[in-house]
Design a protein around this motif. Structure first.
Motif, short mmCIF file in Angstrom:
data_model
loop_
_atom_site.label_atom_id
_atom_site.label_comp_id
_atom_site.label_asym_id
_atom_site.label_seq_id
_atom_site.Cartn_x
_atom_site.Cartn_y
_atom_site.Cartn_z
N LEU A 171 37.98 27.14 -0.31
CA LEU A 171 37.73 28.42 -0.53
C LEU A 171 38.36 29.38 -1.23
O LEU A 171 38.12 30.62 -1.76
CB LEU A 171 37.35 29.37 0.92
CG LEU A 171 36.42 28.68 1.97
CD1 LEU A 171 36.12 29.63 3.05
CD2 LEU A 171 34.84 29.03 1.09
N TYR A 194 42.19 30.41 1.54
CA TYR A 194 41.61 31.77 1.24
C TYR A 194 41.96 32.51 2.37
O TYR A 194 41.54 32.62 3.70
CB TYR A 194 40.28 31.76 1.07
CG TYR A 194 39.21 32.92 0.62
CD1 TYR A 194 39.24 33.40 -0.45
CD2 TYR A 194 38.70 33.63 1.73
CE1 TYR A 194 38.37 34.52 -0.63
CE2 TYR A 194 37.93 34.74 1.72
CZ TYR A 194 38.05 35.14 0.26
OH TYR A 194 37.23 36.34 0.25
N ILE A 224 42.85 31.28 9.34
CA ILE A 224 42.58 30.70 7.76
C ILE A 224 42.57 29.31 7.85
O ILE A 224 43.40 28.53 8.45
CB ILE A 224 43.94 31.23 7.12
CG1 ILE A 224 44.02 32.89 7.00
CG2 ILE A 224 43.64 30.62 5.70
CD1 ILE A 224 43.00 33.63 6.93
N THR A 225 41.43 28.66 7.27
CA THR A 225 40.97 27.32 7.34
C THR A 225 41.81 26.60 6.22
O THR A 225 42.13 27.17 5.09
CB THR A 225 39.43 27.23 6.79
OG1 THR A 225 38.82 27.66 7.65
CG2 THR A 225 39.24 25.73 6.66
N THR A 282 43.04 25.73 11.51
CA THR A 282 42.69 27.21 11.48
C THR A 282 43.85 27.64 11.84
O THR A 282 44.52 27.63 12.86
CB THR A 282 41.50 27.49 12.46
OG1 THR A 282 40.59 26.94 12.34
CG2 THR A 282 41.31 29.04 12.16
N VAL A 336 30.21 28.95 15.00
CA VAL A 336 31.03 29.44 14.16
C VAL A 336 30.28 29.70 12.79
O VAL A 336 30.68 30.70 11.93
CB VAL A 336 32.49 28.85 14.02
CG1 VAL A 336 32.20 27.54 13.08
CG2 VAL A 336 33.43 29.63 13.59
N ILE A 370 29.53 33.10 12.28
CA ILE A 370 30.90 34.13 12.42
C ILE A 370 31.56 34.00 11.13
O ILE A 370 31.58 35.08 10.74
CB ILE A 370 31.63 33.61 13.50
CG1 ILE A 370 31.09 33.63 14.98
CG2 ILE A 370 33.08 34.48 13.47
CD1 ILE A 370 31.96 33.22 16.03
N PHE A 371 32.23 32.83 10.57
CA PHE A 371 32.89 33.13 9.43
C PHE A 371 32.04 33.07 8.19
O PHE A 371 30.63 33.04 8.29
CB PHE A 371 33.76 31.81 9.34
CG PHE A 371 33.22 30.65 9.25
CD1 PHE A 371 31.75 30.22 8.98
CD2 PHE A 371 34.18 29.32 9.57
CE1 PHE A 371 31.61 28.67 9.10
CE2 PHE A 371 33.79 28.17 9.44
CZ PHE A 371 32.39 27.65 9.31
N GLU A 372 32.54 33.73 7.06
CA GLU A 372 31.86 34.33 5.94
C GLU A 372 30.90 35.50 5.96
O GLU A 372 29.84 35.69 5.55
CB GLU A 372 31.17 32.90 5.19
CG GLU A 372 31.82 31.94 4.64
CD GLU A 372 32.62 31.95 3.47
OE1 GLU A 372 34.10 31.87 3.73
OE2 GLU A 372 32.30 32.53 2.66
N GLY A 373 31.31 36.19 7.30
CA GLY A 373 30.50 37.17 7.36
C GLY A 373 29.45 36.84 8.90
O GLY A 373 28.71 35.87 8.53
N THR A 374 29.37 37.68 9.66
CA THR A 374 28.69 37.33 10.84
C THR A 374 27.15 37.58 10.62
O THR A 374 26.95 38.39 9.65
CB THR A 374 29.08 38.37 12.08
OG1 THR A 374 29.03 39.67 11.73
CG2 THR A 374 30.44 38.00 12.40
N ILE A 419 26.66 41.37 9.98
CA ILE A 419 27.17 41.71 8.47
C ILE A 419 26.13 41.39 7.52
O ILE A 419 25.70 41.89 6.61
CB ILE A 419 28.55 41.39 8.48
CG1 ILE A 419 29.55 41.72 9.29
CG2 ILE A 419 29.06 41.49 7.03
CD1 ILE A 419 29.77 43.36 9.35
N ILE A 446 23.45 43.81 7.49
CA ILE A 446 23.79 44.95 6.81
C ILE A 446 23.93 45.09 4.89
O ILE A 446 23.28 45.91 4.45
CB ILE A 446 25.45 45.56 7.20
CG1 ILE A 446 25.32 45.75 8.69
CG2 ILE A 446 25.91 46.49 6.32
CD1 ILE A 446 26.61 46.03 9.51
#
Ligand SMILES: Cc1cc2nc3c(=O)[nH]c(=O)nc-3n(C[C@H](O)[C@H](O)[C@H](O)COP(=O)(O)OP(=O)(O)OC[C@H]3O[C@@H](n4cnc5c(N)ncnc54)[C@H](O)[C@@H]3O)c2cc1C
Length: 408
Positions: free
Chosen positions: A107, A140, A174-175, A226, A382, A385-389, A392, A395
């Motif tokens: 990423l 990232y 952080i992955t 992580t 997950v 969750i990651f990269e924006g829930t 989000i 929205i």
């Protein structure tokens, strides 16, 4: 605009190759990796060698291979993002953590690719050309305690000092952050400036003041690393400011982070679909093996109808995902579509995993080497969750819909 869902020969071959690898080598080891919290380096090294013998890899680098101009100057659309989506779905079908653990820029690649200087691209991508002796990762680092969804609220600070920047703060979840040769770290010159204050730095492993904190023990994707990262008076040279100072006008720092998501959200959506499909196929085969003799009693019909709904939803999610990836390949703005794909894929795949376990009853919750349904059930959450829930994503979609009233 053409409408064509036909995969190219190369995309088919790639998908088939990953599928065979998944069946023969990956799935048999998947549960052991999950329990060991690690995929052995030897396995990853072999995979890198297979990938390079296939002509450059499993195409796990969204946004790579930008459209090239032909002799007349016209651009030939790239297929990198669609190919990546196809490959990512298949690899996640085999093992989601494997995909996240693949050596390479990960990423961390998209922000450098999108806004890095030519020197930065050469330096930070060049190191991945030869991994025959040493595996390397990029990562990232945006999320921090109190600033996950609220990306604009990051508090990690950066202050100019001579020809260096001094970074202070803490990043979490952080992955590959601990083993990465470099992390793209987001910081702010002044939190009150919001997005306009953001800067992205490539922080190299071994930089004084950069430390790895704890490694997380997760519910799912346990074989994927992580990490927490700590920056204490970490001095980063000017030349590691992604894009150079001039590129940070108004919202550009924040836009760097967002550009990453436009390319990676379809990739994460594809991964979710891969796991959802794995669960669906397991449940389908379970129903065929265990209930087919009871046909046409209502129980079989009810289960078949549930399977039909799961399959329908995953297929719809895949179409949205491929479209978002196709838009990125054709350099057409895709923020809304990328969020739609991510939102629907995450939810559909979670539903697929929940229903698959329910359909299989107790057997669906038992862990065995060749029975990975309970693992997929743990892994899938997950992806919403990651990269924006999911919230989000909605929205982002709503903002786009309300500011751009064109409906198609
Ligand atoms: C396995 C894993 C790997 C990860 N890898 C990385 C990585 O490599 N790099 C990185 O930078 N980050 C990474 N992350 C972090 C991840 O991106 C964040 O966890 C995610 O953005 C959500 O942030 P949060 O956990 O702080 O939750 P929060 O933002 O605190 O959200 C909590 C809840 O509140 C809801 N919510 C928040 N804001 C709103 C709102 N405005 N309206 C409605 N609801 C809202 C959310 O939808 C969610 O349900 C990783 C996380 C995990 C679990």
């Amino acid at each position: 605009m053409s409408l064509d869902f036909t995969l190219s020969r190369r995309q088919h071959e790639l998908r088939e190759a990953i599928h065979s690898l998944g069946v023969s080598v990956v799935r048999p080891q998947s549960l052991a990796w999950d329990r060991a919290h690690r995929i052995p380096d030897d396995f990853l090294r072999n995979l890198v060698m297979i990938a390079s013998s296939m002509g450059g890899g499993f195409a796990m680098t969204p946004g790579a291979d930008p459209p090239a101009a032909n002799a007349t100057g016209a651009k030939k659309p790239s297929a990198a993002n669609v190919t990546t989506a196809v490959a990512a779905e298949q690899m996640a079908w085999a093992d989601g953590a494997l995909l996240l653990s693949l050596p390479g820029p990960g990423l961390g690649g998209p922000p450098i690719r999108a806004t890095g200087t030519p020197e930065q691209k050469a330096r930070f991508f060049g190191m991945f050309a030869d991994m025959s002796t040493e595996l390397k990762w990029g990562a990232y680092a945006l999320t921090e305690p109190g600033a996950g969804s609220d990306v604009a609220g990051i508090r990690t600070s950066c202050r100019k000092d001579g020809n260096h920047w001094v970074l202070n703060g803490r990043k979490c979840y952080i992955t590959n952050g601990a083993r990465a040769s470099w992390n793209v770290v987001f910081a702010t010159i002044d939190p009150s400036l919001g997005r306009a204050g953001h800067r992205a730095f490539v922080v190299e492993k071994g930089t004084p003041g950069f430390e790895v904190g704890k490694l997380e023990d997760k519910m799912g994707l346990r074989a994927s690393e992580t990490a927490e990262l700590v920056l204490e008076d970490c001095r980063v040279p000017d030349e590691n400011l992604v894009g150079g100072e001039d590129s940070y006008q108004s919202k550009e720092g924040f836009m760097t982070a967002m550009k990453t998501f436009d390319n990676t959200r379809p990739l994460v959506a594809a991964m979710a679909i891969g796991i959802g499909r794995a669960a669906y196929e397991y449940a389908r085969d379970f129903v065929k093996d265990n209930y087919v003799l009871s046909r046409p009693v209502p129980r079989y019909a009810a289960l078949a109808e549930r399977l039909a709904r799961i399959s329908r939803d995953l297929e719809a999610a895949r179409m949205l995902t491929w479209r978002a990836a196709w838009l990125a390949d054709n350099e057409i703005a895709n923020a809304k579509e990328a969020s739609m794909a991510k939102a629907i894929a995450g939810k559909s795949a979670i539903r697929a995993c929940i229903e698959a376990v329910e359909i299989c009853g107790a057997e669906g919750s038992i862990a065995r080497e060749h029975q990975l349904l309970e693992k997929w059930f743990r892994d899938i959450k997950v992806y919403d969750i990651f990269e924006g829930t999911g919230q989000i994503q909605r929205i982002v979609i709503a903002k786009r819909l309300m500011t751009n009233l064109r409906t198609f």
